[in-house]
Enzyme design. Structure first.
Site, PDB file in Angstrom:
ATOM      1  N   HIS A 248      58.384  42.458  35.435  1.00 33.86           N
ATOM      2  CA  HIS A 248      57.819  42.470  36.585  1.00 33.86           C
ATOM      3  C   HIS A 248      56.511  40.934  36.650  1.00 33.86           C
ATOM      4  O   HIS A 248      55.190  41.841  35.449  1.00 33.86           O
ATOM      5  CB  HIS A 248      57.546  43.521  36.733  1.00 33.86           C
ATOM      6  CG  HIS A 248      55.894  44.306  38.177  1.00 33.86           C
ATOM      7  ND1 HIS A 248      56.622  44.664  38.852  1.00 33.86           N
ATOM      8  CD2 HIS A 248      55.348  44.265  38.419  1.00 33.86           C
ATOM      9  CE1 HIS A 248      56.300  44.098  40.116  1.00 33.86           C
ATOM     10  NE2 HIS A 248      54.848  44.506  39.484  1.00 33.86           N
ATOM     11  N   CYS A 249      55.889  39.913  37.499  1.00 30.16           N
ATOM     12  CA  CYS A 249      55.306  39.415  37.377  1.00 30.16           C
ATOM     13  C   CYS A 249      53.860  39.726  38.242  1.00 30.16           C
ATOM     14  O   CYS A 249      54.008  40.485  39.320  1.00 30.16           O
ATOM     15  CB  CYS A 249      55.630  38.399  37.989  1.00 30.16           C
ATOM     16  SG  CYS A 249      54.538  36.757  37.644  1.00 30.16           S
ATOM     17  N   PRO A 250      52.724  40.206  37.802  1.00 28.26           N
ATOM     18  CA  PRO A 250      50.900  40.484  38.867  1.00 28.26           C
ATOM     19  C   PRO A 250      51.417  39.101  39.403  1.00 28.26           C
ATOM     20  O   PRO A 250      50.352  39.534  40.304  1.00 28.26           O
ATOM     21  CB  PRO A 250      50.375  41.125  37.323  1.00 28.26           C
ATOM     22  CG  PRO A 250      50.925  40.126  35.884  1.00 28.26           C
ATOM     23  CD  PRO A 250      52.388  40.513  35.926  1.00 28.26           C
TER      24      PRO A 250
ATOM     25  N   ASN B  90      53.388  39.698  42.656  1.00 32.00           N
ATOM     26  CA  ASN B  90      53.320  41.371  42.300  1.00 32.00           C
ATOM     27  C   ASN B  90      55.065  41.870  42.542  1.00 32.00           C
ATOM     28  O   ASN B  90      55.210  41.952  43.858  1.00 32.00           O
ATOM     29  CB  ASN B  90      52.806  41.158  44.119  1.00 32.00           C
ATOM     30  CG  ASN B  90      52.056  42.761  43.853  1.00 32.00           C
ATOM     31  OD1 ASN B  90      52.156  43.666  43.781  1.00 32.00           O
ATOM     32  ND2 ASN B  90      51.664  43.004  45.779  1.00 32.00           N
ATOM     33  N   ASN B  91      55.650  40.970  41.908  1.00 31.45           N
ATOM     34  CA  ASN B  91      57.329  41.335  42.193  1.00 31.45           C
ATOM     35  C   ASN B  91      58.115  41.071  41.228  1.00 31.45           C
ATOM     36  O   ASN B  91      57.330  40.555  40.121  1.00 31.45           O
ATOM     37  CB  ASN B  91      57.364  40.155  43.291  1.00 31.45           C
ATOM     38  CG  ASN B  91      58.851  41.144  43.957  1.00 31.45           C
ATOM     39  OD1 ASN B  91      59.288  42.113  44.019  1.00 31.45           O
ATOM     40  ND2 ASN B  91      59.711  40.217  44.934  1.00 31.45           N
TER      41      ASN B  91
END
Length: 363
Positions: free
Chosen positions: A152-154, A157-158
């Site tokens: 999950h990549c901040p 945001n996905n």
């Protein structure tokens, strides 16, 4: 309930802060490059136009791949991986873990599921109430199971997974190239301002700062891009790089590796013309993946080889069932302590059909 709902809304809003930051930095870099550098600093029209054309090409590809990564909804398991009503009721009533596993094993026999938990159990998500497909994991931030989840990549945001992993790699690639274009075209004016060859104007701060920011971002993004290109070559996700997938015959970090070219094709597709364009071209459906080697009982080898003589339509209809028969045979072999003296390698075409099955006897 109300405070909990309000907290979730606040959390979701805060999750967009990193994305907002990236967009503000890109927006400022656009102003600094186009206005302060090209309009106010570069005196030559030919140089100015060529810089603007090159800059906008890489900016467009960067923004395109970035927003495709953000807005691509993570792929989740299909309904076929949910428990049928009868088995679901039995599973929920059953309190013994071993009996719950028996129910899950019965359901998994009809699914293309080859990986297990570290303890050898069927991977099941109690939150989503589905048998997890291979390489699928539950994301606590997205609150869903994600097919071929990488992380999950901040910054987007996905969740990065099967549906947008290609976009994510292209986003890193074009972000690196965007920074390279800025550094390569700004450096001569950076030196001139730094050595006082150009007068101090309002453009000086923007150009000096633009070079430093682009260089720092390039270094950080390039390291991340190099890591993910290495993962693509090995056919691993970030999760699998830290914790290898477990098969019936044990843990194997290279269990899904089919060679560099095939590994790259799984992410970018088998048509080179689509590789550098942020359009979906990854192979497969995200629910099942070809495994490198499957161990089977020699008594079952002939029946597996006979499947290869079926018509393409029959093979396609029975591909998932065949794969599960092989996997169940491996489980049975392990339980019965039958010596594993044969290896069967399954090779698939782009459509997921079995094209050849070869057997090698160990000495």
């Amino acid at each position: 309930m109300a405070p909990s709902h309000a907290l979730k809304c606040c959390t979701r809003a805060l999750n967009w802060v990193p994305v907002l930051f990236i967009n503000l930095v890109v927006g400022w870099s656009y102003y600094a490059y186009v206005v302060e550098l090209c309009v106010y600093t570069i005196p030559n029209n030919a140089e100015r136009i060529s810089y603007l054309v090159i800059f906008h090409i890489f900016l467009a590809m960067f923004i395109w791949s970035y927003w495709k990564t953000i807005w691509s909804k993570p792929a989740s398991p299909s309904k076929a991986f949910g428990l049928p009503r009868a088995e679901k009721e039995l599973y929920e009533r059953e309190e013994r873990a071993e009996m719950q596993q028996e129910i899950l094993k019965k359901v998994a026999r009809n699914l293309p599921v080859y990986t297990r938990t570290a303890g050898g159990a069927i991977r099941y998500c109690d939150h989503c109430q589905v048998v997890k497909p291979d390489r699928c994991h539950h994301c606590s931030t997205c609150e869903m199971c994600v097919l071929k989840m990488d992380h999950h990549c901040p910054w987007v945001n996905n969740c990065v997974g099967f549906s947008n992993y290609k976009y994510f790699v292209l986003f890193l690639a074009y972000a690196s190239l965007y920074c390279v274009v800025i550094c390569a075209t700004v450096i001569q004016y950076f030196i001139k301002f730094w050595t006082k060859q150009l007068p101090d104007t309002h453009a000086k701060f923007h150009i000096l700062f633009l070079f430093f920011v682009a260089a720092l971002f390039f270094i950080s993004i390039l390291s991340l891009l190099s890591y993910h290109l290495w993962l693509v070559g090995k056919n691993r996700t970030t999760i699998e790089a830290f914790r290898g997938p477990v098969f019936a015959n044990g843990q194997d970090k290279n269990g899904f590796s089919l060679g560099f070219s095939r590994n790259a094709a799984e992410v970018f597709g088998d048509q080179g013309k689509y590789w550098m364009i942020p359009v979906f071209s990854s192979l497969g459906d995200g629910h099942s993946f070809v495994t490198r080697l499957v161990h089977i009982n020699p008594e079952q080898a002939n029946s597996v080889l006979q499947q290869n003589g079926k018509s393409p339509a029959d093979v396609e209809a029975n591909a998932c069932v065949l794969g599960n028969n092989i996997q169940r045979t491996a489980d049975d072999s392990k339980e019965k302590s039958v010596p594993e003296t044969s290896l069967v390698s399954l090779l698939f075409s782009d459509g997921g059909q079995i094209t050849s099955v070869t057997m090698e006897n160990e000495p």
